[in-house]
Write an enzyme that holds these catalytic residues in place. Structure first.
Site, short mmCIF file in Angstrom:
data_model
loop_
_atom_site.label_atom_id
_atom_site.label_comp_id
_atom_site.label_asym_id
_atom_site.label_seq_id
_atom_site.Cartn_x
_atom_site.Cartn_y
_atom_site.Cartn_z
CG ASN A 150 -1.70 1.24 1.42
OD1 ASN A 150 -1.81 2.04 0.48
ND2 ASN A 150 -2.28 1.42 2.60
CE LYS A 198 0.21 3.56 4.78
NZ LYS A 198 -0.13 3.71 6.17
CG HIS A 203 -5.92 1.77 5.09
ND1 HIS A 203 -5.53 2.73 5.99
CD2 HIS A 203 -4.86 0.94 4.92
CE1 HIS A 203 -4.28 2.50 6.35
NE2 HIS A 203 -3.84 1.42 5.71
CD GLU A 252 -3.23 5.51 6.59
OE1 GLU A 252 -3.22 5.59 5.35
OE2 GLU A 252 -2.27 5.05 7.25
CD GLU A 260 -3.70 -2.70 7.22
OE1 GLU A 260 -2.58 -2.92 6.74
OE2 GLU A 260 -4.33 -1.66 7.03
N GLY A 312 2.03 2.21 10.74
CA GLY A 312 2.96 3.32 10.60
C GLY A 312 3.62 3.74 11.90
CB SER A 316 4.92 -1.76 12.03
OG SER A 316 4.47 -0.42 12.20
C1 PEP Z 1 -0.92 0.09 5.93
O1 PEP Z 1 -1.02 1.30 5.73
O2 PEP Z 1 -1.77 -0.67 5.47
C2 PEP Z 1 0.19 -0.37 6.75
C3 PEP Z 1 0.18 -1.59 7.20
O3 PEP Z 1 1.19 0.54 7.00
P1 PEP Z 1 2.60 0.25 7.73
O4 PEP Z 1 3.15 -1.02 7.13
O5 PEP Z 1 3.44 1.44 7.39
O6 PEP Z 1 2.32 0.10 9.16
#
Ligand code: PEP
Length: 254
Positions: A10, A12, A96, A98, A168, A174, A214
């Site tokens: 992803n 973003k 997601h 976000e 997630e 992040g 992460s």
């Molecule tokens: C994501 O945005 O789906 C995600 C898992 O981000 P990160 O790997 O940076 O935590």
């Protein structure tokens, strides 16, 4: 039922269309020919057309990061499922955290998108997961239950092979904090139980459940070795071909 792992990147709101070309070429050169693990990149909308041409000859699939539930019309700024299909997009990330946090998406609005995606032969990557506050107050499984039941309402069992789930935990996205292998497995197994209640055991056993939050080359192998972890949704680490492809290699070896 054996499930082929999926590692999805992803990106973003990162990379211009020209920057995407370099990243895709690098990813293609490292993992573009292997088929042991399915690899998918989800660049911004503005990169999809270029990306589509670049992945045509490789085993890498293309995904989008969002989509409208509407088929067409007066929805300024939105992108429809058929527009994505026209660019040979196969997957679409929906729900997601976000999008939930900054754009007011709810289980109900996401459900409409999930259904629109599947009606248009797009594979939804439906994201679920609890906030830190919800985890600390012992509500993780309740939150996940509502997200699964409400977000997948009326999802046809005939389309089960196209469904991808992504657990997630919001507190891990992040932040550099990752769920432990055991924490991830607990919620993944619970999610599969919920899918069994909705669709039956055999269909539920075919659904890939990705972990996101992460995930990095250093922690990927442990997470990906869990019984119900069938891949990863990778944010930050997907912007470096080296890190992303190391995670793909961890998946191949898990
Ligand atoms: C994501 O945005 O789906 C995600 C898992 O981000 P990160 O790997 O940076 O935590």
């Amino acid at each position: 039922m054996s499930r082929k792992n999926l590692i999805a990147g992803n990106w973003k709101m990162n990379t211009t269309a020209s920057e995407s070309v370099d990243l895709i070429n690098e990813i293609n050169s490292i993992v573009g020919q292997q088929t042991h693990t399915q690899v998918c990149i989800c660049p911004p909308f503005t990169s999809l057309q270029k990306a589509s041409g670049l992945v045509e000859q490789s085993a890498v699939s293309l995904g989008a990061q969002n989509m409208s539930a509407e088929p067409s019309g007066a929805f300024t700024g939105e992108i429809s499922a058929s527009m994505l299909r026209d660019l040979y997009v196969s997957y679409v990330i929906l729900g997601h955290s976000e999008r939930r946090q900054y754009f007011g998406e709810t289980n109900q609005t996401i459900n409409k998108k999930v259904l629109a995606a599947t009606q248009n032969n797009l594979k939804p990557i439906y994201c679920i997961g609890e906030t830190l506050e919800e985890r600390e107050s012992g509500k993780t499984l309740d939150v996940v239950r509502s997200q699964v039941r409400e977000g997948l309402e009326s999802y046809p069992v005939s389309e089960i092979d196209n469904l991808v789930m992504a657990y997630e935990p919001v507190w891990a996205i992040g932040t550099g904090k990752t769920a432990t292998d055991e924490m991830a497995q607990e919620v993944h197994a619970f999610t599969r139980t919920l899918l069994s209640e909705l669709f039956g055991d055999a269909p539920a056993s075919s659904v890939r459940i990705l972990y996101g939050g992460s995930m990095k080359p250093e922690n990927a192998k442990g997470l990906l070795s869990q019984t119900d972890v069938d891949g990863g949704l990778i944010g930050g680490a997907s912007l470096s071909a080296k890190s992303f492809c190391s995670i793909v290699e961890a998946s191949i070896n898990s």
